[in-house]
Design a protein around this motif. Structure first.
Motif, PDB file in Angstrom:
ATOM      1  N   SER A 186       0.903  -1.378   0.128  1.00 10.16           N
ATOM      2  CA  SER A 186       0.134   0.059  -0.622  1.00 10.16           C
ATOM      3  C   SER A 186       0.752   1.260  -0.343  1.00 10.16           C
ATOM      4  O   SER A 186       1.588   1.453   0.647  1.00 10.16           O
ATOM      5  N   LYS A 187       0.237   2.999  -0.253  1.00  8.92           N
ATOM      6  CA  LYS A 187       1.150   3.214  -0.420  1.00  8.92           C
ATOM      7  C   LYS A 187       0.931   4.294   0.955  1.00  8.92           C
ATOM      8  O   LYS A 187       0.368   4.371   1.456  1.00  8.92           O
ATOM      9  N   GLN A 188       2.413   4.363   1.182  1.00  8.12           N
ATOM     10  CA  GLN A 188       3.139   4.441   2.584  1.00  8.12           C
ATOM     11  C   GLN A 188       2.898   6.306   2.715  1.00  8.12           C
ATOM     12  O   GLN A 188       3.353   7.255   1.346  1.00  8.12           O
ATOM     13  N   THR A 189       2.568   6.831   4.079  1.00  5.07           N
ATOM     14  CA  THR A 189       2.807   7.841   4.120  1.00  5.07           C
ATOM     15  C   THR A 189       3.789   9.081   3.661  1.00  5.07           C
ATOM     16  O   THR A 189       4.786   8.000   3.999  1.00  5.07           O
ATOM     17  N   LYS A 214      -4.402   0.483  -6.583  1.00  5.78           N
ATOM     18  CA  LYS A 214      -3.865  -0.269  -4.464  1.00  5.78           C
ATOM     19  C   LYS A 214      -3.905   1.283  -4.386  1.00  5.78           C
ATOM     20  O   LYS A 214      -4.588   1.597  -3.168  1.00  5.78           O
ATOM     21  N   ILE A 215      -3.870   2.101  -5.431  1.00  6.90           N
ATOM     22  CA  ILE A 215      -3.885   4.215  -4.941  1.00  6.90           C
ATOM     23  C   ILE A 215      -5.464   4.258  -4.355  1.00  6.90           C
ATOM     24  O   ILE A 215      -6.252   4.697  -3.101  1.00  6.90           O
ATOM     25  N   HIS A 216      -6.612   3.513  -5.260  1.00  7.69           N
ATOM     26  CA  HIS A 216      -7.938   4.174  -5.414  1.00  7.69           C
ATOM     27  C   HIS A 216      -8.756   2.873  -6.663  1.00  7.69           C
ATOM     28  O   HIS A 216      -8.463   2.770  -7.405  1.00  7.69           O
ATOM     29  N   PRO A 217      -9.358   2.150  -6.094  1.00  8.76           N
ATOM     30  CA  PRO A 217     -10.259   0.724  -6.123  1.00  8.76           C
ATOM     31  C   PRO A 217     -10.965   1.954  -7.419  1.00  8.76           C
ATOM     32  O   PRO A 217     -10.421   0.532  -8.784  1.00  8.76           O
TER      33      PRO A 217
END
Length: 203
Positions: free
Chosen positions: A137-140, A194-197
């Motif tokens: 997942s994309k990390q902060t 993964k960033i947004h469905p």
């Protein structure tokens, strides 16, 4: 001679790689490997052992090395001793010394020596570890580009590198698998989802 100019060749002097920690990730370990390779390439005595074409056999006389007829002109015994010293150097970067004897007695190339280290850390790429991609997942604070590059890096680390292996109609070519354009497009699709469905539908 009059009019002749002499050029001075400058070489980059690389710092010694950091010591490995007790815990490393697959990415950090491979990054360290690159640093170690570049560092050792500065030494004429050891750099030859980095070559993918160089093999040795700890079970035979002089590790199977022959006397050199050019270059350093080392005897077979001297080349074996330098190979052992090279492996000892590699072992000094480990956080503990109990892999040293295994490296000396079982490694048959730099690639195999690194495999021993990677296996010790439990980081040998497998079909199971490839599935870790699903948990990415994309990390902060991570940029979208960096996130995509992290997905690509994980995929590259799990590419098949044994030529001739066939899965259905796909065959691993000489030199091992490479990420194709179609493969990269698929990774981009995974990244977007993964960033947004719903991002794929927006794009």
């Amino acid at each position: 001679m009059v009019g002749m100019t002499h050029q001075t060749v400058a070489h980059i002097k690389l710092r010694e790689p950091r010591k490995l920690e007790c815990n490393e990730s697959l990415t950090s370990l491979h990054q360290w490997k690159l640093q170690f390779r570049q560092f050792v390439k500065q030494d004429d005595q050891y750099k030859g052992f980095l070559s993918s074409e160089v093999r040795w056999d700890p079970t035979v006389v002089n590790y199977g090395f022959l006397a050199e007829t050019n270059g350093l002109r080392r005897s077979a015994t001297d080349k074996m001793d330098d190979c052992k010293d090279f492996l000892h150097l590699l072992a000094t970067f480990l956080p503990h010394g109990y892999l040293t004897e295994k490296l000396i007695s079982t490694a048959t190339s730099f690639a195999k020596a690194f495999d021993i280290i990677q296996e010790h850390y439990g980081l040998m790429p497998t079909q199971e570890s490839f599935l870790d991609l699903d948990s990415f997942s994309k990390q902060t604070g991570e940029s979208y580009r960096h996130f995509y590059e992290r997905i690509q890096a994980h995929t590259r680390q799990h590419l098949h590198n044994i030529p001739g292996v066939t899965v259905e109609e796909a065959r691993v070519p000489e030199g091992g698998d490479r990420i194709s354009v179609s493969h990269a497009n698929l990774l981009a699709l995974i990244c977007l989802k993964k960033i947004h469905p719903e991002l794929v539908n927006i794009v």
